[in-house]
Design an enzyme around this catalytic site. Structure first.
Site, short mmCIF file in Angstrom:
data_model
loop_
_atom_site.label_atom_id
_atom_site.label_comp_id
_atom_site.label_asym_id
_atom_site.label_seq_id
_atom_site.Cartn_x
_atom_site.Cartn_y
_atom_site.Cartn_z
N GLU A 166 -3.36 22.66 -46.97
CA GLU A 166 -4.79 22.61 -46.65
C GLU A 166 -5.28 21.17 -46.48
OE1 GLU A 166 -6.90 24.81 -45.70
OE2 GLU A 166 -5.57 26.53 -45.97
N TYR A 201 -14.83 23.33 -48.62
CA TYR A 201 -13.92 24.14 -47.81
C TYR A 201 -12.55 24.31 -48.49
CZ TYR A 201 -10.50 25.62 -44.51
OH TYR A 201 -9.47 26.31 -43.94
N ASP A 237 -13.53 27.79 -41.44
CA ASP A 237 -13.16 26.59 -40.67
C ASP A 237 -13.62 26.78 -39.23
OD1 ASP A 237 -11.44 28.42 -39.57
OD2 ASP A 237 -9.60 27.33 -40.01
#
Ligand code: SF4
Length: 348
Positions: free
Chosen positions: A45, A128, A146
């Site tokens: 990520e 996020y 996203d």
């Protein structure tokens, strides 16, 4: 409360169509009880921020071969990690990666905490990434949004408010679909749908599990969504890079300050990068020759044009610390510095 029927349709699609990714546990293995490794999910990520899956795969495999666990990464040498990250860009991510690994080892005994609030207390983990980690690694019912998911939601609900203004309403709409069961698989499913079916230019609605209930598909507006506010034009900055090569092949490199652009990375000595052409002030006296080509590189907020000055110097010409030829690997440089080297190498 029941899960939304749209989320069930998407999970069924994901079971058959999930992308094979080196950090991912396939849905079939997930159902058999295999648990994702939070370290690998976190690493992927962080790498995926501002970078494509295709580019990240090779870096992910390199990092996990060099540092298979968070303990290995926490114990790594800073310079080795920065060198391994070179070319991936956004170098503050690499510095925070190390800080985060060391915090997880020092304060959490090597275990990433399983909830968003604690995850967000770690270096480099924002809203996020904490949602993605909580969802994918720990199957928490968090909503992960996203760019792919924004596009899918804008189309599914036919939202014509332009981005970035639409971000909050799109998150709200995405939350309404997030299931309580298989939340991690669902988060990955929406991303896969956006990456492989609901693509930016020509969505393959015929292959989509949401065809028929997707408002943009029904109304024929999908190709024009999401709407976006026009981007501000990027300024151009100018700079000069100095490449000094000794007769024994050693080169003069310097480590950039930790803060700022390319912070902590290796680079060539040079001027500041400004919108007014900087003065020619070499790091030491030598016969500097200018390359006929300039380096052009684009960062997030500006374009850069770098003049490249090259000097071939004898071994005792400077009291600076040169990097031996055997220790110099252009691959350890950030992309813009590699471009400088490839132009300078043509003059030698
Ligand atoms: Fe995207 Fe088409 Fe699926 Fe709608 S039906 S979500 S536009 S691929």
């Amino acid at each position: 409360m029941r899960d939304h029927p749209n989320s069930k349709a998407l999970l069924a699609w994901y079971d058959a169509n999930a992308r094979v990714l080196p950090w991912r546990v396939a849905p079939v293995d997930r159902k058999l009880g295999q648990i994702p490794d939070p370290y690998r999910i976190w690493l992927s990520e962080i790498m995926l921020q501002q970078t494509t899956v295709a580019v990240v795969k090779a870096y992910f495999l390199k990092f996990t071969a060099l540092w298979p666990t968070v303990f290995d990464l926490a114990a790594a040498d800073d310079a080795d990690v920065m060198a391994a990250w070179a070319g991936l860009g956004y170098y503050a991510r690499a510095r925070n990666l190390l800080k985060c690994a060391r915090t997880v080892v020092a304060e959490f005994e090597g275990h990433f905490p399983p909830n968003r609030v604690q995850l967000q207390s770690l270096p480099g983990i924002g809203p996020y990434t904490s949602a993605a980690l909580a969802s994918i690694a720990f199957d928490q019912p968090e909503t992960v949004v996203d760019g792919n998911v924004e596009r899918v939601m804008a189309r599914l609900f036919d939202v014509h408010i332009p981005l970035p203004t639409a971000k909050v309403p799109l998150i709200y709409l995405a939350e309404g679909l997030t299931p309580r069961k298989r939340s991690g698989d669902y988060a990955q499913a929406v991303m896969d749908l956006g990456a492989t079916v609901c693509t930016p230019k020509s969505p393959s609605c015929d292959l989509c599990p949401w065809r028929g209930c997707c408002l943009a598909q029904v109304r024929g507006t999908a190709a024009g969504l999401p709407k976006k506010l026009p981007k501000a034009k990027k300024p151009t900055r100018l700079g000069i890079a100095f490449v000094a090569c000794r007769t024994d092949g050693a080169v003069l490199l310097e480590q950039r300050p930790d803060r700022g652009l390319l912070g902590g990375m290796l680079g060539w000595p040079g001027s500041d990068w400004t919108e007014v052409a900087p003065e020619l002030t070499p790091p030491f006296h030598a016969d500097w020759v200018e390359a006929s080509e300039v380096v052009r590189h684009t960062f997030t907020h500006f374009h850069l044009q770098l003049r490249v000055m090259v000097a071939s110097v004898p071994q005792d010409s400077s009291n600076r610390h040169f990097t031996k030829k055997s220790d110099f690997r252009p691959m350890d440089l950030p992309t813009v510095m590699r471009k400088v080297w490839s132009i300078a190498a043509e003059l030698q």
